[in-house]
Scaffold this motif. Structure first.
Motif, PDB file in Angstrom:
ATOM      1  N   ARG A  99       0.823  -1.208   0.000  1.00  0.00           N
ATOM      2  CA  ARG A  99       0.000   0.000   0.000  1.00  0.00           C
ATOM      3  C   ARG A  99       0.863   1.267   0.000  1.00  0.00           C
ATOM      4  NH1 ARG A  99      -5.470  -0.126   3.561  1.00  0.00           N
ATOM      5  NH2 ARG A  99      -6.707   1.153   2.143  1.00  0.00           N
ATOM      6  N   PHE A 100       0.448   2.228  -0.808  1.00  0.00           N
ATOM      7  CA  PHE A 100       1.082   3.546  -0.780  1.00  0.00           C
ATOM      8  C   PHE A 100       0.367   4.379   0.299  1.00  0.00           C
ATOM      9  CE2 PHE A 100       1.920   1.789  -4.968  1.00  0.00           C
ATOM     10  CZ  PHE A 100       3.229   2.145  -5.217  1.00  0.00           C
ATOM     11  N   ASP A 101       0.414   5.705   0.206  1.00  0.00           N
ATOM     12  CA  ASP A 101      -0.215   6.582   1.198  1.00  0.00           C
ATOM     13  C   ASP A 101      -1.741   6.533   1.027  1.00  0.00           C
ATOM     14  OD1 ASP A 101      -1.183   8.700   2.746  1.00  0.00           O
ATOM     15  OD2 ASP A 101       0.457  10.045   2.208  1.00  0.00           O
ATOM     16  N   PRO A 102      -2.486   6.036   2.019  1.00  0.00           N
ATOM     17  CA  PRO A 102      -3.926   5.851   1.844  1.00  0.00           C
ATOM     18  C   PRO A 102      -4.776   7.097   2.089  1.00  0.00           C
ATOM     19  CG  PRO A 102      -3.288   5.059   3.993  1.00  0.00           C
ATOM     20  CD  PRO A 102      -2.024   5.508   3.321  1.00  0.00           C
ATOM     21  N   ARG A 103      -4.151   8.203   2.472  1.00  0.00           N
ATOM     22  CA  ARG A 103      -4.930   9.369   2.897  1.00  0.00           C
ATOM     23  C   ARG A 103      -5.531  10.146   1.722  1.00  0.00           C
ATOM     24  NH1 ARG A 103      -0.374  12.307   6.363  1.00  0.00           N
ATOM     25  NH2 ARG A 103       0.805  11.597   4.520  1.00  0.00           N
ATOM     26  N   ASP A 104      -6.619  10.842   2.003  1.00  0.00           N
ATOM     27  CA  ASP A 104      -7.110  11.875   1.106  1.00  0.00           C
ATOM     28  C   ASP A 104      -6.231  13.103   1.303  1.00  0.00           C
ATOM     29  OD1 ASP A 104      -9.435  10.631  -0.092  1.00  0.00           O
ATOM     30  OD2 ASP A 104     -10.416  10.796   1.853  1.00  0.00           O
ATOM     31  N   MET A 192     -10.647  11.871   7.963  1.00  0.00           N
ATOM     32  CA  MET A 192     -11.339  11.387   6.761  1.00  0.00           C
ATOM     33  C   MET A 192     -10.927   9.942   6.508  1.00  0.00           C
ATOM     34  SD  MET A 192     -11.560  14.504   3.975  1.00  0.00           S
ATOM     35  CE  MET A 192     -12.621  13.566   2.866  1.00  0.00           C
ATOM     36  N   ILE A 193     -11.864   9.035   6.731  1.00  0.00           N
ATOM     37  CA  ILE A 193     -11.600   7.603   6.529  1.00  0.00           C
ATOM     38  C   ILE A 193     -11.644   7.332   5.025  1.00  0.00           C
ATOM     39  CG2 ILE A 193     -12.402   5.261   7.033  1.00  0.00           C
ATOM     40  CD1 ILE A 193     -13.793   6.489   9.554  1.00  0.00           C
ATOM     41  N   PRO A 194     -10.589   6.739   4.461  1.00  0.00           N
ATOM     42  CA  PRO A 194     -10.529   6.542   3.010  1.00  0.00           C
ATOM     43  C   PRO A 194     -11.508   5.487   2.491  1.00  0.00           C
ATOM     44  CG  PRO A 194      -8.362   6.313   4.061  1.00  0.00           C
ATOM     45  CD  PRO A 194      -9.386   6.288   5.145  1.00  0.00           C
ATOM     46  N   SER A 195     -11.525   5.357   1.160  1.00  0.00           N
ATOM     47  CA  SER A 195     -12.263   4.278   0.505  1.00  0.00           C
ATOM     48  C   SER A 195     -11.561   2.954   0.749  1.00  0.00           C
ATOM     49  CB  SER A 195     -12.293   4.484  -1.017  1.00  0.00           C
ATOM     50  OG  SER A 195     -13.127   5.526  -1.369  1.00  0.00           O
ATOM     51  N   GLY A 246     -16.773   4.772   4.090  1.00  0.00           N
ATOM     52  CA  GLY A 246     -15.337   4.842   4.311  1.00  0.00           C
ATOM     53  C   GLY A 246     -14.935   3.699   5.213  1.00  0.00           C
ATOM     54  N   VAL A 247     -13.821   3.051   4.897  1.00  0.00           N
ATOM     55  CA  VAL A 247     -13.343   1.974   5.771  1.00  0.00           C
ATOM     56  C   VAL A 247     -11.834   1.851   5.607  1.00  0.00           C
ATOM     57  CG1 VAL A 247     -13.890   0.182   4.039  1.00  0.00           C
ATOM     58  CG2 VAL A 247     -13.571  -0.461   6.458  1.00  0.00           C
ATOM     59  N   VAL A 259      -9.559  -0.926  12.846  1.00  0.00           N
ATOM     60  CA  VAL A 259     -10.462  -0.724  11.718  1.00  0.00           C
ATOM     61  C   VAL A 259     -11.405   0.439  12.020  1.00  0.00           C
ATOM     62  CG1 VAL A 259     -12.024  -1.789  10.048  1.00  0.00           C
ATOM     63  CG2 VAL A 259     -10.444  -3.238  11.343  1.00  0.00           C
ATOM     64  N   LYS A 260     -11.328   1.462  11.176  1.00  0.00           N
ATOM     65  CA  LYS A 260     -12.236   2.600  11.264  1.00  0.00           C
ATOM     66  C   LYS A 260     -13.221   2.510  10.111  1.00  0.00           C
ATOM     67  CE  LYS A 260      -8.903   5.978  13.114  1.00  0.00           C
ATOM     68  NZ  LYS A 260      -7.813   5.043  13.412  1.00  0.00           N
ATOM     69  N   ALA A 261     -14.475   2.826  10.358  1.00  0.00           N
ATOM     70  CA  ALA A 261     -15.465   2.785   9.272  1.00  0.00           C
ATOM     71  C   ALA A 261     -16.551   3.824   9.518  1.00  0.00           C
ATOM     72  CB  ALA A 261     -16.081   1.391   9.164  1.00  0.00           C
TER      73      ALA A 261
END
Length: 313
Positions: A99-104, A192-195, A246-247, A259-261
């Motif tokens: 995984r790269f940077d998952p953030r918005d 902000m929880i990503p996709s 978002g999860v 786990v955030k959702a």
């Protein structure tokens, strides 16, 4: 295998991702020729309508799957967030990459961050998930649709159509264009929880053991654990591209995973949010179990309302 053909979209980001996979494969198989073959998907052609209204996630993958089925290519490289959670018979998700940077990310020519925006500022995003989360952070802002590739979106920002826009951080980082905008600020996944699958690449193939074994060298165990949880969560909720979900699963250590959702209405008027820590050994059940907690709180009914609103807008 002497030659492997990768099916890819034509956008700069899609080509970067496919070139990255090509380079990774060349490290493992220096004698194998790897070729990129480009295709236009429906999502690339229809740029004036939100994706949710024209079919959602499969719009980025369908033409590439046709190329696989017709033996024009051996593998397709996708942003995992664009890959439907259920595959048609005969296709397989053969590998997920590190995984790269998952953030918005927040982008603006005038304002340093989301909390520096003036009241009533205009933010560009078409993502229903981002709309939900932005409204929770800043209920006073005005949201305006934003389609097109990364460069097109940045050009619209620079032309003054928006005070700020929200994009996936990883896209700008891969193309090394963060400096094209005065303010580029990744947003914490706490805010902000990503996709699901954001910043992970998914390698799709026909259900062919030779090809699956070949690309297994690309498979990242941690990304597999995180994306399994995220995709199971969305699959259990039966939520597609057209609903705000978002999860984000994050491995904390060798034993535990956070786990955030969040799911809700695009205007932020209603939402359900949870943050749990689970045993990593149970990762194949975590997403489904968390989704059930959401379902027990009325998530399916909430998402049905959200989908209806999205199509009315």
């Amino acid at each position: 295998m002497e030659k492997l053909i990768i099916a890819t979209r034509k956008s700069k980001l899609a080509l970067w991702q496919s070139e990255y996979i090509k380079a990774e494969l060349n490290k493992h198989y220096p004698d194998m020729e790897v070729e990129l073959k480009t295709f236009s998907t429906r999502a690339d052609k229809i740029l004036d309508v939100p994706l949710a209204k024209i079919g959602g996630k499969g719009l980025f993958t369908k033409e590439l799957e046709i190329a696989l089925a017709s033996k024009e290519a051996h593998i397709a490289v996708h942003s995992l967030k664009d890959v439907p959670v259920n595959f048609e018979e005969g296709f397989a998700l053969a590998a997920v990459t590190k995984r790269f940077d998952p953030r918005d990310a927040f982008l603006s020519e005038k304002y340093e961050g989301i909390h520096d925006l003036p009241k009533g500022a205009v933010i560009g995003t078409t993502s229903l998930r981002r709309r939900l989360e932005l409204k929770l952070l800043r209920p006073d802002i005005v949201l305006k649709d934003l389609r097109g590739n990364i460069n097109t979106r940045i050009a619209k920002l620079k032309d003054g159509e928006y005070d700020a826009i929200i994009l996936a951080a990883t896209g700008l980082q891969k193309l090394q264009i963060e400096d094209e905008v005065k303010y580029f600020k990744p947003i914490s996944t706490d805010d902000m929880i990503p996709s699901m699958g954001q910043a992970t690449l998914g390698i799709e193939t026909l259900d062919n053991k030779e090809i699956i074994d070949l690309v297994s060298v690309l498979h990242d165990k941690n990304a597999h654990i995180e994306s399994t949880i995220e995709r199971d969560f969305v699959r259990t909720l039966e939520g597609g591209c057209q609903v705000p979900i978002g999860v984000k699963a994050t491995i904390l250590d060798e034993n535990s995973i956070d786990v955030k959702a969040i799911v809700g209405m695009p205007d932020g008027s209603e939402y359900i949010q949870e943050d749990i820590v689970a045993n990593i050994e149970d990762f194949e059940n975590v997403g489904k179990n968390l989704a059930q907690i959401f379902i027990d709180q009325g998530a399916k009914e909430l998402l049905a309302r959200a989908e209806k609103v999205a199509f009315e807008d």
